[in-house]
Scaffold this motif. Structure first.
Motif, PDB file in Angstrom:
ATOM      1  N   GLU A  56      57.757  46.759  39.491  1.00 18.05           N
ATOM      2  CA  GLU A  56      56.923  46.437  40.640  1.00 18.05           C
ATOM      3  C   GLU A  56      55.823  47.480  40.773  1.00 18.05           C
ATOM      4  N   HIS A  57      54.711  47.092  41.434  1.00 14.04           N
ATOM      5  CA  HIS A  57      53.682  48.077  41.755  1.00 14.04           C
ATOM      6  C   HIS A  57      54.274  49.202  42.605  1.00 14.04           C
ATOM      7  N   ILE A  58      53.894  50.442  42.308  1.00 15.81           N
ATOM      8  CA  ILE A  58      54.235  51.501  43.247  1.00 15.81           C
ATOM      9  C   ILE A  58      53.433  51.277  44.529  1.00 15.81           C
ATOM     10  N   LYS A  59      53.971  51.682  45.655  1.00 12.77           N
ATOM     11  CA  LYS A  59      53.313  51.473  46.927  1.00 12.77           C
ATOM     12  C   LYS A  59      52.243  52.535  47.149  1.00 12.77           C
ATOM     13  N   VAL A  60      51.085  52.102  47.641  1.00 15.79           N
ATOM     14  CA  VAL A  60      49.994  53.029  47.950  1.00 15.79           C
ATOM     15  C   VAL A  60      49.397  52.648  49.301  1.00 15.79           C
ATOM     16  N   ASP A  61      48.809  53.615  49.968  1.00 20.17           N
ATOM     17  CA  ASP A  61      48.153  53.372  51.249  1.00 20.17           C
ATOM     18  C   ASP A  61      46.860  52.600  51.036  1.00 20.17           C
ATOM     19  N   SER A  62      46.568  51.656  51.927  1.00 19.24           N
ATOM     20  CA  SER A  62      45.394  50.797  51.755  1.00 19.24           C
ATOM     21  C   SER A  62      44.072  51.543  51.900  1.00 19.24           C
ATOM     22  N   ASN A  63      44.092  52.747  52.446  1.00 20.68           N
ATOM     23  CA  ASN A  63      42.863  53.543  52.581  1.00 20.68           C
ATOM     24  C   ASN A  63      42.728  54.602  51.488  1.00 20.68           C
ATOM     25  N   TYR A  68      41.951  52.004  46.064  1.00 18.03           N
ATOM     26  CA  TYR A  68      40.564  51.743  45.669  1.00 18.03           C
ATOM     27  C   TYR A  68      40.458  51.485  44.164  1.00 18.03           C
ATOM     28  N   ILE A  69      41.149  52.291  43.372  1.00 18.14           N
ATOM     29  CA  ILE A  69      41.110  52.113  41.920  1.00 18.14           C
ATOM     30  C   ILE A  69      41.859  50.857  41.511  1.00 18.14           C
ATOM     31  N   ARG A  70      43.041  50.653  42.040  1.00 22.65           N
ATOM     32  CA  ARG A  70      43.843  49.480  41.681  1.00 22.65           C
ATOM     33  C   ARG A  70      43.101  48.176  41.944  1.00 22.65           C
ATOM     34  N   HIS A  71      42.249  48.162  42.962  1.00 17.95           N
ATOM     35  CA  HIS A  71      41.574  46.933  43.358  1.00 17.95           C
ATOM     36  C   HIS A  71      40.093  46.909  42.959  1.00 17.95           C
ATOM     37  N   GLN A  72      39.753  47.683  41.941  1.00 17.37           N
ATOM     38  CA  GLN A  72      38.397  47.602  41.401  1.00 17.37           C
ATOM     39  C   GLN A  72      38.113  46.190  40.897  1.00 17.37           C
TER      40      GLN A  72
END
Length: 286
Positions: A56-63, A68-72
């Motif tokens: 699974e994806h590791i959890k990261v804060d949306s800010n 930011y990198i994951r959702h480029q």
């Protein structure tokens, strides 16, 4: 006798042909059975690459920078890596995605610079402009804040002094002028010397970088991390390159069975398309 010899020759030929076909069939089956983790319709790094079973994806804060990198954003699947002069890069077999980030025509945005840009634009976009700053290869620190106030470096060999020679200008256009300055005087060596070392695989975060400092050196960035219940970790990697070119999401040519995911280790040899890190070291932006 001739008929017998002819029959034996034909039988031998058929057996040889069958022997040759067997490994070909096995190869085809192996190719068909290799998992495909690519979603060609995916428009971001997170959507372009799917999770291996049990991960699974590791959890990261949306800010966070990690989010930011994951959702480029990515260009459509099949887009080519383009050099700064508008021509396709000569090698197009090492990527599964191209980031939707322009490549300046000045040729300055090379491997380290491309990742410096991603970090700087994140800080700009999240109103953390006072944190934008990087060391030159000389070790002298150059911040966006100082540059925006009109200070420019006067460089004489390894001696660097900042003098106010321009009017204050905090515009986005001037921000990119600042980045061109950083691209000119910073690189893999300065990042290698300046940034904090990450010493264990378990501590690696999205946005951390695999680096070798030098002339030339190279650096790639972790673009996503998948983790299993057994704490195994897999990584996606992005890179810019020399000549300056599109930032792209890398294939794993050494281990196609998990590509584009990578297994990473500290102090080990890691191969990415176009470069081999002989003794891996990881660093993190401040």
């Amino acid at each position: 006798m001739k008929k017998l010899l002819l029959s034996l020759v034909l039988i031998g030929g058929l057996l040889a042909l069958a022997y040759q076909i067997r490994p070909v069939r096995q190869t085809v089956v192996a190719i068909v059975n290799t998992p495909n983790y690519i979603n060609e319709a995916g428009k971001t790094i997170a959507n372009r690459v799917s999770m291996p079973d049990g991960f699974e994806h590791i959890k990261v804060d949306s800010n966070s920078f990690q989010f930011y990198i994951r959702h480029q954003n990515l260009k459509p699947f099949g887009s080519k890596v383009i050099n700064y002069d508008g021509e396709p890069y000569f090698y197009q077999l090492g990527h599964v995605g191209v980031l939707d980030v322009d490549v300046p025509s000045n040729g300055l945005q090379q491997c380290a610079d491309a990742l410096i840009r991603l970090r700087s634009e994140y800080l700009w976009n999240t109103n953390q402009k006072d944190k934008i700053g990087f060391e030159f290869t000389s070790g002298d620190y150059c911040s966006w804040k100082t540059y925006a106030e009109g200070y420019r470096p006067k460089i004489n060999g390894n001696d660097v002094r900042f003098l106010k020679t321009a009017q204050a200008n905090h515009s986005k256009a001037n921000f990119y002028n600042y980045l061109n300055l950083i691209y000119t005087y910073s690189g893999t060596m300065s990042l290698n010397n300046e940034l904090e070392t990450v010493s264990s695989i378990e501590d690696l975060q999205i946005g951390d970088m695999l680096i070798v400092g030098g002339f030339p050196g190279h650096v790639v960035m972790i673009a996503d991390i998948a983790e299993s219940d057994e704490n195994d970790r897999l990584f996606l990697l992005i890179q810019g390159n020399t000549p300056a070119q599109s930032i792209h999401l890398l294939k794993n040519l050494e281990n196609p069975s998990i590509s584009p995911w990578y297994k990473l280790a500290i102090n080990s040899e890691i191969y990415v398309p176009g470069f081999t890190f002989a003794n891996s070291k990881f660093v993190r932006f401040k």
